[in-house]
Scaffold this active site. Structure first.
Site, short mmCIF file in Angstrom:
data_model
loop_
_atom_site.label_atom_id
_atom_site.label_comp_id
_atom_site.label_asym_id
_atom_site.label_seq_id
_atom_site.Cartn_x
_atom_site.Cartn_y
_atom_site.Cartn_z
N LYS A 11 1.72 -19.38 -4.91
CA LYS A 11 1.40 -17.72 -4.55
C LYS A 11 2.38 -17.36 -3.37
CE LYS A 11 -2.73 -17.12 -7.46
NZ LYS A 11 -3.93 -16.45 -7.03
N TYR A 51 -1.16 -9.43 -14.57
CA TYR A 51 -2.46 -9.06 -14.24
C TYR A 51 -3.09 -7.90 -15.57
CZ TYR A 51 -1.77 -12.95 -11.06
OH TYR A 51 -1.18 -14.92 -10.24
N ASN A 114 -5.46 -18.41 -2.41
CA ASN A 114 -5.27 -18.92 -2.33
C ASN A 114 -4.83 -20.05 -3.26
OD1 ASN A 114 -4.71 -18.05 -4.93
ND2 ASN A 114 -7.18 -18.12 -5.53
N HIS A 117 -2.01 -20.40 -8.98
CA HIS A 117 -2.73 -19.59 -10.39
C HIS A 117 -2.73 -20.74 -11.12
CE1 HIS A 117 -3.22 -17.32 -13.56
NE2 HIS A 117 -2.10 -18.20 -14.13
N GLU A 128 1.48 -16.52 -21.09
CA GLU A 128 1.77 -16.69 -19.70
C GLU A 128 3.46 -17.09 -19.39
OE1 GLU A 128 -2.86 -16.02 -16.72
OE2 GLU A 128 -1.04 -18.50 -17.52
#
Length: 140
Positions: A11, A51, A114, A117, A128
Site C-alpha cells: 500500500k 474495494y 497498514n 493487503h 482480485e
C-alpha cells in the site's frame, strides 16, 4: 497442502517509505514466490471498484482516497497454502495486535495505513488477481 495463488498489495504508506524490497523479502523468506508484479497508481474509480465490497462501511471513502493517494505494488504470490501463509506474514490488521516479525508489526503506521493487503479466500484471490492481471502476466 495445495499450491495456491493470492493477491498481495503493498500500500501507499509502504511504497512512500521505500519498503517494497523489505516486504517482499518477508514473503519470499516464508516460501512464497512472486509470479506477477507491477507498480501502479490507482484512480479513485479503480480503488472504489476494487474495494466496493466495503462500500457500505464507514471507512470506505477514506480507504479509497488512501489507496489512490500514491503508487501501490500489486503482485501475485504463489506457494503451498499461499492465502493463509500470506495472511500470517502480514499479521493482524491492527499493528498493535500483530505478532512480532510480521509486516504490520514492523511497518504499519496505523490500522488504516497498514502497509499491505492480502486476499482472504480462494474465491476472493481469484477475483482480485483477475482485477489487476491477465493470464499472460502470471509467469510463475
Amino acid at each position: 497442502m495445495a499450491i495456491e495463488r493470492t493477491l498481495s498489495i503493498i500500500k501507499p504508506d509502504a511504497t512512500n517509505r521505500n519498503l517494497t524490497g523489505k516486504i517482499n523479502a518477508k514473503f519470499e523468506d516464508a516460501g512464497l514466490r512472486i509470479v506477477a508484479q507491477k507498480r501502479i497508481k490507482l484512480s479513485m474509480e479503480q480503488a472504489g471498484k476494487f474495494y466496493e465490497v466495503h462500500a457500505a462501511r464507514p471507512f470506505y471513502g477514506e480507504l479509497c482516497e488512501f489507496m489512490a493517494s500514491a503508487p501501490v505494488v500489486v503482485q501475485v504470490l504463489e506457494g503451498e497454502g499461499a492465502i493463509a501463509k500470506n495472511r500470517e506474514v502480514m499479521g493482524a490488521t491492527n499493528p498493535k495486535d500483530a505478532a512480532a516479525g510480521t509486516i504490520r508489526a514492523e511497518f504499519a503506521l496505523s490500522v488504516g495505513e497498514n502497509s499491505v493487503h492480502g486476499s482472504d479466500a480462494p474465491e476472493t484471490a481469484a477475483q482480485e488477481i483477475a482485477f489487476f492481471f491477465s493470464g499472460l502476466e502470471l509467469v510463475g
